[in-house]
Design a protein around this motif. Structure first.
Motif, PDB file in Angstrom:
ATOM      1  N   PHE A 346     -43.677  35.413  89.133  1.00 52.39           N
ATOM      2  CA  PHE A 346     -44.563  35.895  88.071  1.00 52.39           C
ATOM      3  C   PHE A 346     -44.021  35.421  86.722  1.00 52.39           C
ATOM      4  O   PHE A 346     -42.887  34.940  86.613  1.00 52.39           O
ATOM      5  N   THR A 347     -44.848  35.585  85.682  1.00 57.97           N
ATOM      6  CA  THR A 347     -44.484  35.155  84.322  1.00 57.97           C
ATOM      7  C   THR A 347     -44.748  36.294  83.349  1.00 57.97           C
ATOM      8  O   THR A 347     -45.831  36.898  83.362  1.00 57.97           O
ATOM      9  N   LEU A 348     -43.773  36.577  82.495  1.00 63.06           N
ATOM     10  CA  LEU A 348     -43.907  37.624  81.476  1.00 63.06           C
ATOM     11  C   LEU A 348     -44.171  36.991  80.108  1.00 63.06           C
ATOM     12  O   LEU A 348     -43.601  35.955  79.772  1.00 63.06           O
ATOM     13  N   THR A 349     -45.021  37.647  79.333  1.00 64.95           N
ATOM     14  CA  THR A 349     -45.310  37.170  77.978  1.00 64.95           C
ATOM     15  C   THR A 349     -44.353  37.759  76.950  1.00 64.95           C
ATOM     16  O   THR A 349     -44.308  37.295  75.809  1.00 64.95           O
ATOM     17  N   LYS A 350     -43.617  38.779  77.318  1.00 66.18           N
ATOM     18  CA  LYS A 350     -42.631  39.381  76.426  1.00 66.18           C
ATOM     19  C   LYS A 350     -41.549  40.037  77.269  1.00 66.18           C
ATOM     20  O   LYS A 350     -41.768  40.358  78.437  1.00 66.18           O
ATOM     21  N   PRO A 351     -40.369  40.234  76.710  1.00 59.62           N
ATOM     22  CA  PRO A 351     -39.291  40.868  77.480  1.00 59.62           C
ATOM     23  C   PRO A 351     -39.646  42.307  77.843  1.00 59.62           C
ATOM     24  O   PRO A 351     -40.340  43.008  77.107  1.00 59.62           O
ATOM     25  N   SER A 352     -39.135  42.751  78.987  1.00 55.85           N
ATOM     26  CA  SER A 352     -39.357  44.134  79.402  1.00 55.85           C
ATOM     27  C   SER A 352     -38.372  44.477  80.513  1.00 55.85           C
ATOM     28  O   SER A 352     -37.764  43.594  81.128  1.00 55.85           O
ATOM     29  N   ASP A 353     -38.213  45.781  80.762  1.00 55.46           N
ATOM     30  CA  ASP A 353     -37.356  46.268  81.846  1.00 55.46           C
ATOM     31  C   ASP A 353     -38.226  46.651  83.040  1.00 55.46           C
ATOM     32  O   ASP A 353     -39.288  47.277  82.875  1.00 55.46           O
ATOM     33  N   TYR A 354     -37.751  46.272  84.237  1.00 50.09           N
ATOM     34  CA  TYR A 354     -38.489  46.566  85.466  1.00 50.09           C
ATOM     35  C   TYR A 354     -37.558  47.249  86.468  1.00 50.09           C
ATOM     36  O   TYR A 354     -36.338  47.004  86.482  1.00 50.09           O
ATOM     37  N   LEU A 355     -38.161  48.099  87.314  1.00 53.95           N
ATOM     38  CA  LEU A 355     -37.448  48.726  88.421  1.00 53.95           C
ATOM     39  C   LEU A 355     -37.866  48.008  89.702  1.00 53.95           C
ATOM     40  O   LEU A 355     -39.057  47.940  90.033  1.00 53.95           O
ATOM     41  N   VAL A 356     -36.869  47.432  90.400  1.00 49.50           N
ATOM     42  CA  VAL A 356     -37.132  46.686  91.633  1.00 49.50           C
ATOM     43  C   VAL A 356     -36.933  47.624  92.824  1.00 49.50           C
ATOM     44  O   VAL A 356     -35.856  48.223  92.973  1.00 49.50           O
ATOM     45  N   LEU A 357     -37.964  47.760  93.661  1.00 51.00           N
ATOM     46  CA  LEU A 357     -37.897  48.543  94.899  1.00 51.00           C
ATOM     47  C   LEU A 357     -38.167  47.587  96.062  1.00 51.00           C
ATOM     48  O   LEU A 357     -39.202  46.903  96.082  1.00 51.00           O
ATOM     49  N   ALA A 358     -37.241  47.527  97.010  1.00 55.22           N
ATOM     50  CA  ALA A 358     -37.384  46.593  98.134  1.00 55.22           C
ATOM     51  C   ALA A 358     -36.959  47.288  99.428  1.00 55.22           C
ATOM     52  O   ALA A 358     -35.990  48.063  99.443  1.00 55.22           O
ATOM     53  N   GLU A 359     -37.689  47.002 100.531  1.00 54.33           N
ATOM     54  CA  GLU A 359     -37.326  47.576 101.830  1.00 54.33           C
ATOM     55  C   GLU A 359     -37.705  46.601 102.938  1.00 54.33           C
ATOM     56  O   GLU A 359     -38.596  45.764 102.781  1.00 54.33           O
ATOM     57  N   LEU A 360     -37.001  46.738 104.073  1.00 51.93           N
ATOM     58  CA  LEU A 360     -37.290  45.949 105.268  1.00 51.93           C
ATOM     59  C   LEU A 360     -36.595  46.596 106.460  1.00 51.93           C
ATOM     60  O   LEU A 360     -35.671  47.414 106.289  1.00 51.93           O
ATOM     61  N   GLY A 361     -37.047  46.229 107.658  1.00 55.78           N
ATOM     62  CA  GLY A 361     -36.340  46.594 108.879  1.00 55.78           C
ATOM     63  C   GLY A 361     -35.482  45.421 109.316  1.00 55.78           C
ATOM     64  O   GLY A 361     -35.953  44.281 109.357  1.00 55.78           O
ATOM     65  N   LEU A 362     -34.195  45.674 109.670  1.00 53.74           N
ATOM     66  CA  LEU A 362     -33.259  44.590 109.956  1.00 53.74           C
ATOM     67  C   LEU A 362     -32.524  44.888 111.264  1.00 53.74           C
ATOM     68  O   LEU A 362     -32.027  46.010 111.466  1.00 53.74           O
ATOM     69  N   GLY A 363     -32.450  43.904 112.148  1.00 56.68           N
ATOM     70  CA  GLY A 363     -31.724  44.052 113.412  1.00 56.68           C
ATOM     71  C   GLY A 363     -31.174  42.724 113.875  1.00 56.68           C
ATOM     72  O   GLY A 363     -31.342  41.688 113.211  1.00 56.68           O
ATOM     73  N   HIS A 364     -30.502  42.738 115.062  1.00 57.70           N
ATOM     74  CA  HIS A 364     -29.897  41.520 115.589  1.00 57.70           C
ATOM     75  C   HIS A 364     -30.076  41.474 117.095  1.00 57.70           C
ATOM     76  O   HIS A 364     -30.160  42.522 117.764  1.00 57.70           O
ATOM     77  N   ALA A 365     -30.097  40.275 117.624  1.00 54.66           N
ATOM     78  CA  ALA A 365     -30.259  40.108 119.067  1.00 54.66           C
ATOM     79  C   ALA A 365     -29.022  40.548 119.826  1.00 54.66           C
ATOM     80  O   ALA A 365     -29.080  40.788 121.046  1.00 54.66           O
ATOM     81  N   SER A 366     -27.895  40.666 119.124  1.00 48.86           N
ATOM     82  CA  SER A 366     -26.641  41.078 119.766  1.00 48.86           C
ATOM     83  C   SER A 366     -26.132  42.332 119.080  1.00 48.86           C
ATOM     84  O   SER A 366     -26.288  42.502 117.872  1.00 48.86           O
ATOM     85  N   ASN A 367     -25.508  43.220 119.871  1.00 49.73           N
ATOM     86  CA  ASN A 367     -24.944  44.416 119.262  1.00 49.73           C
ATOM     87  C   ASN A 367     -23.505  44.213 118.813  1.00 49.73           C
ATOM     88  O   ASN A 367     -22.828  45.169 118.432  1.00 49.73           O
ATOM     89  N   THR A 368     -23.031  42.986 118.869  1.00 50.04           N
ATOM     90  CA  THR A 368     -21.674  42.681 118.399  1.00 50.04           C
ATOM     91  C   THR A 368     -21.680  41.738 117.197  1.00 50.04           C
ATOM     92  O   THR A 368     -20.619  41.335 116.721  1.00 50.04           O
ATOM     93  N   VAL A 428     -36.359  40.723 111.557  1.00 48.96           N
ATOM     94  CA  VAL A 428     -36.842  41.300 110.294  1.00 48.96           C
ATOM     95  C   VAL A 428     -38.240  41.842 110.532  1.00 48.96           C
ATOM     96  O   VAL A 428     -39.099  41.142 111.092  1.00 48.96           O
ATOM     97  N   ASP A 429     -38.476  43.100 110.073  1.00 52.38           N
ATOM     98  CA  ASP A 429     -39.788  43.723 110.226  1.00 52.38           C
ATOM     99  C   ASP A 429     -40.286  44.224 108.865  1.00 52.38           C
ATOM    100  O   ASP A 429     -39.507  44.769 108.063  1.00 52.38           O
ATOM    101  N   ASN A 430     -41.575  44.061 108.622  1.00 46.67           N
ATOM    102  CA  ASN A 430     -42.317  44.746 107.552  1.00 46.67           C
ATOM    103  C   ASN A 430     -41.545  44.800 106.217  1.00 46.67           C
ATOM    104  O   ASN A 430     -40.981  45.821 105.833  1.00 46.67           O
ATOM    105  N   VAL A 431     -41.562  43.684 105.503  1.00 48.98           N
ATOM    106  CA  VAL A 431     -40.835  43.561 104.233  1.00 48.98           C
ATOM    107  C   VAL A 431     -41.783  43.919 103.080  1.00 48.98           C
ATOM    108  O   VAL A 431     -42.916  43.424 103.026  1.00 48.98           O
ATOM    109  N   HIS A 432     -41.301  44.778 102.160  1.00 43.51           N
ATOM    110  CA  HIS A 432     -42.105  45.178 101.000  1.00 43.51           C
ATOM    111  C   HIS A 432     -41.264  45.013  99.726  1.00 43.51           C
ATOM    112  O   HIS A 432     -40.087  45.389  99.703  1.00 43.51           O
TER     113      HIS A 432
END
Length: 497
Positions: A346-368, A428-432
């Motif tokens: 994205f592109t901002l026309t002026k400086p500003s502060d933002y709050l970033v919220l991110a989530e995902l489901g994460l796993g591996h094919a091996s348990n080691t 990786v599952d359902n990334v927001h």
């Protein structure tokens, strides 16, 4: 003798510093004298008397180094043209004094002179009120001079001289030479000039007394005239509300064309400019808004946006977006190289502060083997995750919350994932991904280092603030935890407790 100076100007502005001036007024009686001494034996001191002969000089005393016959002393008031004047001193008179014998025939020589008291109105606490100067090979030099007494209305002085030539009798008091009467004139730095604003004035000097009958024929002075004429400077005032052509527009052409300002000789045009430093009328300056960026606020009245000419401001609003959002729904696999699983540009026309919220489901094919994930903003890592699942293929939630300050321009936010081992596979599952623009007055705090705790409740992060007004607030809070035992973990969020 008395001197009168008349100064005249044709314009009051040609007075004071810019007007005529006269200075260095000096007069000398012109007459030559001779005194006969006659025979002087070696070591004997004889006196050549000039008293009562209409001059400052009273006598010249000579002490012979050998027997001398027919000695005479000659005095001629004034100085030769080749002798420069004595600068910076108030000279009462010049005189040439010569004996008829050579200087080497004399052991010493003294000069006695008398000055009328009226000539020396000042005082000199540190020395003689008059001194004698002698002109010799190095130029003018001051001779040792002492006051030896008074006689009637005269003060007597004695000076010893190393030789004979031209002498200067100098007023050594702290009074100006040009004592006298001023009429519309003033004495500034020993210069007589007209007082500013007067076109005519007169200066009458003090009386000069030669001490006897004398012919005054050597009046000397210096004079300057104004170097230029008087000038007027007029400043342009404010234009009338209604111009000559009946309009109220500033700068309306009255008649003619720009060709009227063209020089027929060289074809150039006049360059006209106005520079007023005072004396003008009121200056009114209008500034109209061409466009505005309105971020917050409200309209009070559209009449407030109306200019003096009846036109309204053209306003347009360029607000910043409240949020940016991206998602990647579904299940995906990634290898051992970090791969974008969600990307937001994205592109901002002026400086500003933002709050970033991110989530995902994460796993591996091996348990080691761990699965890895990163949150990046403009290439800088703001969040990291490393999960080693208890059960192979199981997905575990990963969440990040971070405040970022973004400047005007283009920005990129990425969520990347990878396997923690070569050739491994991560799930990786359902990334927001959500960026919320923080409003004015927001409050934020964070603690990015790892902290430990015991069995008692402890504050891990405290945010204190005082709202200006009563408002509704939305609270976001997050943390990551790791247990070292199988005991329960208690976490609480408190507000004003």
């Amino acid at each position: 003798m008395q001197v009168r100076v008349l100064l005249r100007s044709e314009d009051p502005r040609l007075s004071g510093e810019d007007g005529p001036k006269v200075w260095g007024i000096r007069a000398e009686p012109r007459h030559g004298r001779k005194a006969v001494v006659g025979r002087i034996r070696a070591g004997e001191k004889r006196r050549a008397d000039f008293g009562g002969k209409g001059f400052l000089l009273r006598a010249v005393s000579l002490r012979a180094a050998r027997d001398l016959e027919g000695v005479e002393v000659y005095v001629s008031p004034g100085k030769p043209e080749e002798v420069p004047p004595l600068e910076g001193k108030r000279v009462l008179a010049y005189a040439e004094i010569f004996p008829s014998v050579a200087r080497e025939d004399l052991e010493e020589a003294e000069i006695e002179f008398a000055v009328p008291k009226g000539w020396l109105r000042g005082s000199n606490p540190s020395g003689s009120r008059a001194v004698l100067f002698h002109y010799g090979e190095p130029g003018w030099e001051e001779l040792p001079t002492v006051e030896v007494g008074e006689e009637g209305e005269e003060i007597l002085f004695l000076a010893r001289t190393p030789g004979f030539s031209t002498f200067a009798f100098v007023d050594n008091t702290n009074e100006e030479f040009s004592l006298g009467t001023h009429e519309n004139t003033e004495n500034v730095g020993d210069v007589v000039r007209l007082i500013y604003g007067y076109t005519q004035g007169r200066f009458t000097s003090r009386v000069f007394d030669a001490g006897g009958v004398a012919q005054w024929d050597n009046l000397v002075w210096s004079f300057t005239e104004p170097q230029g004429g008087a000038t007027n400077i007029a400043y342009v005032g404010a234009e009338p509300d209604t111009l000559k052509d009946g309009s109220s527009r500033v700068g309306t052409q009255w008649q003619g064309t720009y060709e009227n300002t063209r020089n027929p000789d060289d074809g150039s045009y006049e360059n006209l400019s106005e520079a007023s430093t005072g004396g003008g009328g009121e200056v009114i300056q209008y500034t109209y808004v061409s466009s505005e960026n309105v971020y917050e606020g409200e309209t009070v009245s559209f009449e407030n946006a109306q200019a003096a000419d009846g036109n309204y401001e053209n306003m347009r609003e360029l607000p910043l977006p409240i949020f940016y959002y991206a998602e990647n729904e579904g299940s995906y696999t990634v290898g051992d190289t970090y791969t974008d699983v969600c990307r937001l540009e994205f592109t901002l026309t002026k400086p500003s502060d933002y709050l970033v919220l991110a989530e995902l489901g994460l796993g591996h094919a091996s348990n080691t083997t761990p699965a890895l994930a990163n949150l990046l903003v403009d290439g800088t890592t703001y969040g990291e995750a490393k999960l080693e699942p208890d059960v192979a293929g199981c997905r575990y939630p990963v969440f990040w919350m971070k405040k970022v300050s973004l400047g005007a321009g283009s920005h990129t936010v990425q969520i990347q994932a990878a396997s923690g081992t070569d050739g491994g596979t991560a799930y990786v599952d359902n990334v927001h991904l959500l960026l919320l623009r923080l409003p004015l007055g927001y409050q934020y705090a964070e603690q990015e280092t790892e902290l430990s705790t015991g069995t008692s409740e402890e504050d891990k992060l405290v945010l204190q603030f005082t709202p200006i007004t009563t408002e509704n607030y939305l609270i976001f809070a997050s943390l990551e935890y790791k247990a070292t035992t199988t005991a329960d973990i208690t976490m609480n969020l408190y507000v004003d407790t």
